[in-house]
Write a protein that holds these residues in place. Structure first.
Motif, mmCIF file in Angstrom:
data_model
loop_
_atom_site.group_PDB
_atom_site.id
_atom_site.type_symbol
_atom_site.label_atom_id
_atom_site.label_comp_id
_atom_site.label_asym_id
_atom_site.label_seq_id
_atom_site.Cartn_x
_atom_site.Cartn_y
_atom_site.Cartn_z
ATOM 1 N N ALA A 158 0.822 -1.210 0.000
ATOM 2 C CA ALA A 158 0.000 0.000 0.000
ATOM 3 C C ALA A 158 0.852 1.255 0.000
ATOM 4 O O ALA A 158 0.388 2.327 -0.409
ATOM 5 N N MET A 159 2.097 1.138 0.457
ATOM 6 C CA MET A 159 2.973 2.308 0.543
ATOM 7 C C MET A 159 4.077 2.289 -0.506
ATOM 8 O O MET A 159 5.061 3.036 -0.399
ATOM 9 N N ALA A 160 3.889 1.500 -1.529
ATOM 10 C CA ALA A 160 4.932 1.352 -2.554
ATOM 11 C C ALA A 160 5.240 2.656 -3.270
ATOM 12 O O ALA A 160 6.369 2.871 -3.730
ATOM 13 N N SER A 161 4.244 3.550 -3.372
ATOM 14 C CA SER A 161 4.449 4.798 -4.111
ATOM 15 C C SER A 161 5.069 5.904 -3.263
ATOM 16 O O SER A 161 5.366 6.990 -3.768
ATOM 17 N N ILE A 162 5.290 5.659 -1.984
ATOM 18 C CA ILE A 162 5.825 6.688 -1.098
ATOM 19 C C ILE A 162 7.335 6.784 -1.277
ATOM 20 O O ILE A 162 8.068 5.805 -1.106
ATOM 21 N N THR A 163 7.797 7.974 -1.631
ATOM 22 C CA THR A 163 9.224 8.213 -1.833
ATOM 23 C C THR A 163 9.879 8.604 -0.513
ATOM 24 O O THR A 163 9.220 9.121 0.389
ATOM 25 N N PRO A 164 11.189 8.366 -0.370
ATOM 26 C CA PRO A 164 11.854 8.677 0.900
ATOM 27 C C PRO A 164 11.780 10.171 1.244
ATOM 28 O O PRO A 164 11.799 11.032 0.359
ATOM 29 N N ALA A 165 11.713 10.458 2.530
ATOM 30 C CA ALA A 165 11.702 11.849 2.982
ATOM 31 C C ALA A 165 13.073 12.476 2.788
ATOM 32 O O ALA A 165 14.099 11.782 2.766
ATOM 33 N N ALA A 166 13.109 13.795 2.639
ATOM 34 C CA ALA A 166 14.376 14.506 2.533
ATOM 35 C C ALA A 166 15.173 14.325 3.816
ATOM 36 O O ALA A 166 14.611 14.237 4.911
ATOM 37 N N ALA A 167 16.494 14.280 3.680
ATOM 38 C CA ALA A 167 17.345 14.061 4.841
ATOM 39 C C ALA A 167 17.170 15.159 5.884
ATOM 40 O O ALA A 167 17.342 14.920 7.085
ATOM 41 N N SER A 168 16.816 16.346 5.449
ATOM 42 C CA SER A 168 16.652 17.471 6.371
ATOM 43 C C SER A 168 15.194 17.705 6.752
ATOM 44 O O SER A 168 14.859 18.754 7.316
ATOM 45 N N GLY A 169 14.315 16.729 6.448
ATOM 46 C CA GLY A 169 12.906 16.884 6.770
ATOM 47 C C GLY A 169 12.304 15.594 7.293
ATOM 48 O O GLY A 169 13.010 14.719 7.807
ATOM 49 N N PHE A 170 11.010 15.448 7.139
ATOM 50 C CA PHE A 170 10.316 14.235 7.589
ATOM 51 C C PHE A 170 8.935 14.198 6.949
ATOM 52 O O PHE A 170 8.476 15.186 6.352
ATOM 53 N N ASP A 171 8.256 13.068 7.106
ATOM 54 C CA ASP A 171 6.909 12.873 6.568
ATOM 55 C C ASP A 171 5.930 12.597 7.699
ATOM 56 O O ASP A 171 6.256 11.913 8.674
ATOM 57 N N VAL A 172 4.699 13.103 7.543
ATOM 58 C CA VAL A 172 3.607 12.871 8.487
ATOM 59 C C VAL A 172 2.468 12.199 7.737
ATOM 60 O O VAL A 172 2.151 12.585 6.605
ATOM 61 N N ALA A 173 1.833 11.207 8.350
ATOM 62 C CA ALA A 173 0.686 10.524 7.750
ATOM 63 C C ALA A 173 -0.590 10.927 8.482
ATOM 64 O O ALA A 173 -0.608 11.036 9.707
ATOM 65 N N VAL A 174 -1.656 11.141 7.712
ATOM 66 C CA VAL A 174 -2.978 11.459 8.262
ATOM 67 C C VAL A 174 -3.952 10.445 7.665
ATOM 68 O O VAL A 174 -4.167 10.436 6.442
ATOM 69 N N PHE A 175 -4.547 9.591 8.506
ATOM 70 C CA PHE A 175 -5.399 8.540 7.957
ATOM 71 C C PHE A 175 -6.360 8.027 9.017
ATOM 72 O O PHE A 175 -6.214 8.300 10.218
ATOM 73 N N HIS A 176 -7.335 7.239 8.572
ATOM 74 C CA HIS A 176 -8.405 6.695 9.400
ATOM 75 C C HIS A 176 -8.295 5.178 9.369
ATOM 76 O O HIS A 176 -8.292 4.578 8.289
ATOM 77 N N GLY A 177 -8.188 4.539 10.539
ATOM 78 C CA GLY A 177 -8.069 3.086 10.532
ATOM 79 C C GLY A 177 -8.053 2.496 11.921
ATOM 80 O O GLY A 177 -8.107 3.205 12.931
#
Length: 409
Positions: A158-177
């Motif tokens: 399900a997360m195959a399309s998610i690209t790596p976060a920048a080294a100087s940043g980060f990623d946040v997920a917002v979802f219902h489950g």
């Protein structure tokens, strides 16, 4: 070092009818529920957060009324409101026929979400950059139909399309489950995920919605340290089973010179606290004495006039004493529900089991007790118990007054 701050709120269920409340309290509760959403934006502005995260069920139904929709649009149009990211949940899924998500239908009403509100309209993970933080991305996915789904949002495929976060940043997920390890009793599983999937996910933080009680997953390695995932719980209590405080979470993420560090802080928004109390009424000689015991329990728990309370009565009540509605107690709180299902009259049933049946009363009691012993279904057991106690009242008290309609286990 950089700091990103968010206000996470979910499961507000705007438009909920609150049919369990007395008619005169329903509109009051809907109005206080709306004030909670106003409080979200006010707190976000006062705290200077970078965004509001809403992981689902902002609305209660797909067919929300025009007034509720207009209210929500107006709240987020408040001057100074930060960016808002919404991932529709199973109660308010996205569809092209949705009166509150579809842009075309909104435009037909002469309405639109403010430009700073982003609604995730795909069941696949997609991302949006966070303004003022160029290396931070907000990822989200939505429900697209009001059905329970067993699709796993955090599975590797399900997360195959998610690209790596920048080294100087980060990623946040917002979802219902549904977090499988913390599924509440009776809660339907929808979009399930495991704690291990949370820890394996590439996100520094996951803002989850669906469960109406708060919970967290903590990590010390991987994509971040500290709180990896959290449910804020329902922003406003939806019934008397949702005990405790309700509101939002302020999420703070330090990043830029080490592994992102995540911490969360609860923010109370709903003034109506929810209490679940148990009161023993054994041998109470009158309805007034029952009320006094309930009153004492309310005082000991620190219950206030804005609170909602379920009081579970239990024990053996003196024969002939009837539990009656108490306007005095009800006026003490916003809502009071008395649950008498565990109360039984002080009849010694073991006497009928031990001794030979010599009278009509004995034979009646023995017959009903035999039926009760052989019945496993809780509903049928309640009916048999009700018939037994009504019959014994008729034999002993020479009256039958409604008293045992809510027997349970």
């Amino acid at each position: 070092m950089a700091l990103a701050r968010f206000l996470q709120v979910s499961d507000l269920h705007l438009g909920r009818p609150f049919g369990w409340l007395p008619p005169e309290k329903r509109d009051l509760r809907r109005r206080s529920q709306r004030r909670v959403l106003e409080g979200v934006v006010r707190e976000a502005i006062e705290r200077g957060v970078d965004a509001i995260l809403i992981p689902g069920d902002l609305f209660d139904l797909e067919g929300v009324d025009a007034d509720t929709l207009a209210f929500a649009l107006g709240v987020f149009n408040t001057t100074g409101c930060p960016p808002v990211f919404i991932a529709p949940g199973n109660h308010d899924p996205f569809s092209t026929t949705s009166a509150y998500w579809d842009r075309r239908l909104l435009a037909a009403r002469g309405s639109a979400w403010p430009a700073h509100v982003h609604v995730f309209t795909s069941a696949q993970w997609t991302s949006v950059p966070l303004p003022e933080h160029p290396h931070v991305r907000i990822w989200g996915r939505c429900f697209t139909a009001r059905i329970e789904s067993l699709e796993r949002p955090l599975a590797r495929e399900a997360m195959a399309s998610i690209t790596p976060a920048a080294a100087s940043g980060f990623d946040v997920a917002v979802f219902h489950g549904s977090r499988e390890e913390q599924c509440p009793p009776g809660q339907k599983i929808t979009a399930p995920f495991s704690d291990q999937e949370v820890l394996n996910a590439p996100f520094a933080y996951l803002a989850a919605g669906h469960y109406h009680a708060g919970s967290r997953v903590v990590a010390s390695e991987g994509s971040s340290a500290g709180v990896r995932l959290a449910y804020a719980g329902s922003a406003a209590a939806l019934d008397v089973s949702e005990n405790g405080l309700h509101g939002a979470l302020e999420v703070r993420i330090e990043y830029g010179y080490r592994l992102p560090w995540v911490e969360v802080e609860f923010v109370q928004l709903d003034p109506h606290r929810v209490f679940d109390l148990t009161v023993d009424v054994t041998s109470a000689p009158s309805a007034e004495q029952v009320d006094r015991r309930v009153q004492k329990a309310l005082e000991n728990a620190g219950v206030g006039e804005e609170d909602m309370v379920r009081v579970r009565l239990r024990g053996r009540l003196a024969r002939g004493v009837r539990i009656a509605r108490s306007p005095e107690l009800e006026s003490r709180v916003f809502h009071l529900r008395i649950d008498p299902r565990l109360v039984r009259p002080e009849y010694d049933l073991d006497v009928y089991r031990r001794e030979a049946a010599a009278t009509t009363e004995d034979r009646f009691a023995c017959t009903l007790l035999d039926l009760l012993d052989r019945e496993d279904d809780p509903v049928q057991r309640g009916l048999i118990e009700s018939a037994l106690y009504y019959g014994l009242d008729a034999f002993r008290l020479r009256e039958v007054v409604p008293a045992y309609e809510e027997l349970g286990e």
